[in-house]
Write a protein that holds these residues in place. Sequence first.
Motif, PDB file in Angstrom:
ATOM      1  N   GLU A  68       0.835  -1.194   0.000  1.00  0.00           N
ATOM      2  CA  GLU A  68       0.000   0.000   0.000  1.00  0.00           C
ATOM      3  C   GLU A  68       0.875   1.250   0.000  1.00  0.00           C
ATOM      4  N   ALA A  69       0.262   2.369  -0.376  1.00  0.00           N
ATOM      5  CA  ALA A  69       0.998   3.632  -0.384  1.00  0.00           C
ATOM      6  C   ALA A  69       1.596   3.947   0.989  1.00  0.00           C
ATOM      7  N   ASN A  70       0.794   3.688   2.025  1.00  0.00           N
ATOM      8  CA  ASN A  70       1.273   3.938   3.387  1.00  0.00           C
ATOM      9  C   ASN A  70       2.568   3.228   3.681  1.00  0.00           C
ATOM     10  N   THR A  71       2.596   1.956   3.326  1.00  0.00           N
ATOM     11  CA  THR A  71       3.765   1.127   3.579  1.00  0.00           C
ATOM     12  C   THR A  71       4.947   1.646   2.777  1.00  0.00           C
ATOM     13  N   TYR A  72       4.675   1.992   1.524  1.00  0.00           N
ATOM     14  CA  TYR A  72       5.741   2.488   0.660  1.00  0.00           C
ATOM     15  C   TYR A  72       6.365   3.747   1.273  1.00  0.00           C
ATOM     16  N   ASN A  73       5.514   4.654   1.733  1.00  0.00           N
ATOM     17  CA  ASN A  73       6.029   5.908   2.301  1.00  0.00           C
ATOM     18  C   ASN A  73       6.875   5.650   3.538  1.00  0.00           C
ATOM     19  N   TYR A 455       7.303   8.898  -5.254  1.00  0.00           N
ATOM     20  CA  TYR A 455       6.002   8.557  -5.803  1.00  0.00           C
ATOM     21  C   TYR A 455       5.769   7.070  -5.657  1.00  0.00           C
ATOM     22  N   TYR A 456       4.676   6.751  -5.016  1.00  0.00           N
ATOM     23  CA  TYR A 456       4.282   5.358  -4.850  1.00  0.00           C
ATOM     24  C   TYR A 456       3.745   4.828  -6.169  1.00  0.00           C
ATOM     25  N   ASP A 457       3.073   5.703  -6.906  1.00  0.00           N
ATOM     26  CA  ASP A 457       2.446   5.304  -8.150  1.00  0.00           C
ATOM     27  C   ASP A 457       2.879   6.311  -9.209  1.00  0.00           C
ATOM     28  N   TYR A 458       2.790   5.922 -10.484  1.00  0.00           N
ATOM     29  CA  TYR A 458       3.216   6.870 -11.504  1.00  0.00           C
ATOM     30  C   TYR A 458       2.376   6.713 -12.762  1.00  0.00           C
ATOM     31  N   LEU A 459       2.510   7.703 -13.634  1.00  0.00           N
ATOM     32  CA  LEU A 459       1.756   7.682 -14.889  1.00  0.00           C
ATOM     33  C   LEU A 459       2.359   6.611 -15.789  1.00  0.00           C
ATOM     34  N   PRO A 460       1.529   5.960 -16.616  1.00  0.00           N
ATOM     35  CA  PRO A 460       1.990   4.812 -17.413  1.00  0.00           C
ATOM     36  C   PRO A 460       3.181   5.157 -18.310  1.00  0.00           C
TER      37      PRO A 460
ATOM     38  N   TYR D 173       7.003  15.983  -1.305  1.00  0.00           N
ATOM     39  CA  TYR D 173       6.293  14.894  -0.631  1.00  0.00           C
ATOM     40  C   TYR D 173       5.293  15.452   0.383  1.00  0.00           C
ATOM     41  N   CYS D 174       4.043  14.971   0.311  1.00  0.00           N
ATOM     42  CA  CYS D 174       3.002  15.554   1.164  1.00  0.00           C
ATOM     43  C   CYS D 174       2.121  14.497   1.790  1.00  0.00           C
ATOM     44  N   GLY D 175       2.608  13.272   1.897  1.00  0.00           N
ATOM     45  CA  GLY D 175       1.827  12.287   2.632  1.00  0.00           C
ATOM     46  C   GLY D 175       1.294  11.169   1.760  1.00  0.00           C
ATOM     47  N   GLN D 176       0.343  10.464   2.334  1.00  0.00           N
ATOM     48  CA  GLN D 176      -0.086   9.191   1.777  1.00  0.00           C
ATOM     49  C   GLN D 176      -0.376   9.218   0.280  1.00  0.00           C
ATOM     50  N   ARG D 177      -1.200  10.175  -0.165  1.00  0.00           N
ATOM     51  CA  ARG D 177      -1.620  10.151  -1.558  1.00  0.00           C
ATOM     52  C   ARG D 177      -0.845  11.161  -2.408  1.00  0.00           C
ATOM     53  N   HIS D 178       0.383  11.421  -1.992  1.00  0.00           N
ATOM     54  CA  HIS D 178       1.263  12.349  -2.712  1.00  0.00           C
ATOM     55  C   HIS D 178       1.314  12.045  -4.204  1.00  0.00           C
ATOM     56  N   SER D 179       1.455  10.766  -4.547  1.00  0.00           N
ATOM     57  CA  SER D 179       1.641  10.432  -5.959  1.00  0.00           C
ATOM     58  C   SER D 179       0.341  10.520  -6.744  1.00  0.00           C
ATOM     59  N   TYR D 180      -0.777  10.777  -6.048  1.00  0.00           N
ATOM     60  CA  TYR D 180      -2.035  10.961  -6.774  1.00  0.00           C
ATOM     61  C   TYR D 180      -2.431  12.427  -6.834  1.00  0.00           C
ATOM     62  N   MET D 181      -1.559  13.297  -6.361  1.00  0.00           N
ATOM     63  CA  MET D 181      -1.894  14.720  -6.359  1.00  0.00           C
ATOM     64  C   MET D 181      -1.539  15.292  -7.727  1.00  0.00           C
ATOM     65  N   LEU D 182      -2.335  14.923  -8.699  1.00  0.00           N
ATOM     66  CA  LEU D 182      -2.038  15.266 -10.080  1.00  0.00           C
ATOM     67  C   LEU D 182      -3.135  16.157 -10.637  1.00  0.00           C
ATOM     68  N   SER D 183      -2.785  16.890 -11.670  1.00  0.00           N
ATOM     69  CA  SER D 183      -3.801  17.635 -12.405  1.00  0.00           C
ATOM     70  C   SER D 183      -3.263  17.840 -13.814  1.00  0.00           C
ATOM     71  N   LYS D 184      -3.981  18.629 -14.594  1.00  0.00           N
ATOM     72  CA  LYS D 184      -3.521  18.903 -15.956  1.00  0.00           C
ATOM     73  C   LYS D 184      -3.589  20.399 -16.189  1.00  0.00           C
ATOM     74  N   VAL D 185      -2.716  20.861 -17.080  1.00  0.00           N
ATOM     75  CA  VAL D 185      -2.873  22.226 -17.566  1.00  0.00           C
ATOM     76  C   VAL D 185      -3.315  22.124 -19.021  1.00  0.00           C
ATOM     77  N   LYS D 186      -4.408  22.851 -19.325  1.00  0.00           N
ATOM     78  CA  LYS D 186      -4.945  22.830 -20.681  1.00  0.00           C
ATOM     79  C   LYS D 186      -4.623  24.161 -21.319  1.00  0.00           C
TER      80      LYS D 186
END
Lengths: 533, 207, 98, 306
Positions: A68-73, A455-460, D173-186
Amino acid sequence: MSTEQTAIPAENFFNQGGKGIMSWLTTTDHKRIGLLYMYSIAIFFSVAVIIGLMMRLELIAPGKTIMEANTYNKMFTLHGVIMIFLFIIPGIPAVFGNFFLPLFLGADDVAFPRLNLMSWYLYIIGALIALSTLVFGEGSADTGWTFYAPYSVKTGTNVSTSVFAAFVLGFSSILTGLNFLTTIHRMRAPGMGWFDMPLYLWSTYATSWIQILATPIIGITLLMIVAERVLGVGLFDPSLGGDPILYQHLFWIYSHPAVYIMILPAMGVISEIIPVFSRRRIFGYKAIAFSSLAIAFVGYLVWGHHMFTSGMSGPARIIFSILTFLVAIPSAIKVFNWLATLNKGSIDLQPPLLYSMGFIFLFLIGGLTGLVNGALATNTHIHDTAFIVGHFHYVMFGGTGFGFFAAMHYWFPKMYGRMYNIKRAKIAFWVTFIGFNTLYFPMFILGLQGMPRRYYDYLPEFQDWQVVSTVGSWILVTGLIMMFTNIIRGARKGKPAGDNPWNGYTMEWQTTSPPPLENFHEKPVYKEISYDK
Amino acid sequence: MNMNQTISDHAVHRDDEASKIGMWLFLFTELLLFGGLFLVYTIYRNLNPDAFANASQELSVAFGTINTVVLITSSLTVALSISTIKDNKPKMAKNLLWLTLILAAVFMVNKYFEWSAKIHHGLFPGMEHFMQLPPGEALFFFLYFFMTGLHALHIVAGSIFIGVVIAQLNKGKIKYDDYILQENAGLYWHLVDVIWIYLFPLFYLIH
Amino acid sequence: MENNHSHSISNKTYIGIWIGLLILTFLSVEASFVQFRAFAVGVALFIATAKAFIVAYYFMHLKFDSKIISIMVLVTGVVFLTFIILTFFDYAFREPIV
Amino acid sequence: MFSNASSFVEGVDFAFFVIIGISLIFLIGITAAMIYFVIKYNKKKHPKAVPTKDNFQLEIIWTVIPTLLVLGMFYYGWVGYRPMRIIPDNAIPVKVTAKMWSWSFEYENGKWDSLLIVPVDKPVKLELFSPDVLHSLYIPAFRIKEDVVPGIANIMWFEANKTGTYNILCAEYCGQRHSYMLSKVKVLPQDEYEKWYNSKDTLAEKMMPGEIIMKKQACIACHSTDGSKLVGPSFKGLYGSKRTVLVDGVKKEIVADDEYIKNSILNPNSEVVDGFPQGIMTNYSGQISEDEIKQFIQYIKTLKND
């Protein structure tokens, strides 16, 4: 000096001074303390390697792979904390510094032997506190090894304990530095002037000064973080008028010089190995000695380059950028002098030299990519990306790590009186070297493409290079296993190596292998080194 | 050379200069430990000059001055005790160290009253009044408690060190020709004094 | 063995130094009541540094110890000052927050 | 391989090529020399080493030349960077809020979106704001990055020169869902941008006011509306349900009513649902009005269990 010896001399520090575990745990013999450090460091290093391996495996594909992300961090935090505070910082100084510093000087021990043992205990206590976060409390910290405020103040994980561990480890590091500085000042053999010292000692001297003058800053900073968490209000809290960026200043005031605590000893090792295997005196002795001091001093002035995108003022960014570029020069001087030493030597490509050349190559890549980080324009792009991770590992693992391996292969016969299998050592080197580059080089490309770090996860679109990198981690670990099994086997069953298997020039080779408890059978007097052997 | 000889070599091995260098190096780390805090203080004072000036009005100059005098005097007694041991007057040296300990106690009692007055007003970090302070002033009190608290810890550590020296004097292990431990305890005590010399104006005097 | 007791300050000198330190303390307190404004910090730190120097030079025996210790003290001071000065390069030039 | 779409790209990439170019020359040169020496002066071929003779001149040369080179690198680094700090007066201001773990962008006319929509060839100024921890706004295609620091008003700007859609990532780095903190610029052509900018908020028409608040305040970064468990409990079926919460470490059974939800927004750590992390949620007092809370609760009520 005889190199053909068929038995290990009975009078050695393994036999003298008692047997059994208690005699080791209460020893004040610097050689035994050096080995205690080596064994404990090896354990922590293996733990951190396994954690790193698991992180790489997680990143082989986007989305969740094995954790999980938690574990990774938590894992990348623990990987960083263990590798930095438990392996690289103490690594070369505490193992080889402890073992060889008095031997280099012709002394019988360090200046404060009991303090030396206490440093080791502090190291172990700190390590146990750091690892205890795995078992007790709310789980180990998930902040990254930088503990940046305000996240480190807000997160529910066990930051206070991790930070306190770092504080204790800092103390251990300070006491070691203090011990070495005093030893170098007071215990040089009769006749040995400052400029007769082996270059390794110059790098240790510079390192120790950084340990003394920079470590307290991180100590107090970490205490502030603990105070913030305990009292629930903080010094770096904007609602009190505080400034989160000040934390970064304090953190990097220590942690940038700490990078030189890590790399300088390795440079010292290389400066010892190259002349021995080229059979000639080091080129530009004074230039290398002064460049160590210069690195130590300029190293205090460049911490701001970790903060170019933090919101630091414009003039500060420019000044720190210039200063950062200046620190490249003493490193370059060292490399050129090593190269000039090889030139017209009579080169014997034994494992220590092979590792040293690996060091030079990897350190060059690490150092030169550091220039990319130092320039303002490019830093803005690659800051906090995988590029930094690549750069850091090239310098710290490719540099210090390979320096450590070089030292291990160079001094091994002196420490154990036996020799490892030379051929296997060479094969292990190549596997490690190839694995290393496969693992870390893709990170430069990923970083340039815009893949942030941590980053725990990344874009493809990043996957291809992530896969290459993960495969590299398997090759690297294979190489490491080959290297360590070879070393362990050598320590137990290797052929007796003789007192001076490499025909070394410095004082440690003038005593028997392994050295006796009192280091030298007769109190040595320093004589000018002759290179005509 | 046999082992016994080595061990006795170890025992005889004495290098006062090395001990002194070691002690000084330790003092440097202590200095920089406080140095980090001084850096924080300097930056925050610079960011919130008015708030710091206001908050420092809350502290009693009289308390601070008395403690400064007490600490400087204790430094004097330590220094005197070292020169008396050199003159081979261990008893006198011991009495001077006891005097130092008494002065340290006076300092701490003073500090206790000062702190409890502040805590009574709710100025300790996290307390109600503290949370309502304007931003800069809260920082001031956080730093005040943190820095003087850490300094007080050093007074305690220094007192213990001096206590050890007194015990060694009793045993006769510190003599007119072997007093490096006492000298190092003195160095530590003076350092604690030097730090206070800076804390005093920074917190009490600059309004 | 080092000979450490070739230099002794007389007790009288010590007491003189102590009186000097007390005078500086009172001077510093007095100065705080005068409105120096911008100089207040400077004056206070100047007096404090003078006191610290006296303590280090006489009480801590820098005057008599080997030069190397004084050099080390100097290096430490320079490094610490560098920390402060370089950090100020950030804070002194922060653009005012709008 | 490396996307590029802003006026900074040229300067940054040029600095990069200068540095990497010089570095490569050194890397290849030194490595080649090292290998050459090892082969040529191998002890078999060259059994007797030539004694070392220090050469002061050489030391000076290889101190001075690298110094000049790195100063050159600094110069190009600075030249590529300088325009990033000079913000044109006519730049379009956009207020960026970075929160664990989402971005939101607010325009001068009050328009709001979770995507950054900008016109091509026009300077845009981003005013960065964070209510919780450090974040960092990173647009690789534009070569820009600046941290979002709570309590400090950092500013960055750019001028996109190619239409298209590019990644925005959080780099600090900002915590658990850091790698999901994404957006787009159009990046849109000017006319399309204006059309978008002046159009009525289509989102607002379709959504309940409470839903807009939820999106704006980035609640959905941690709380789902479909029952799945993210960092915090899902909003689905929340209203009126029984929950076990920890109050000062003591378990307590309560019902999620208006009072509870309000308290959870303004005082998030007083009653944390059992099994969820303590101290993660931002304190929203001062960021959200009484009315907004009411609208928000209205919306929560609509999220019933199926």
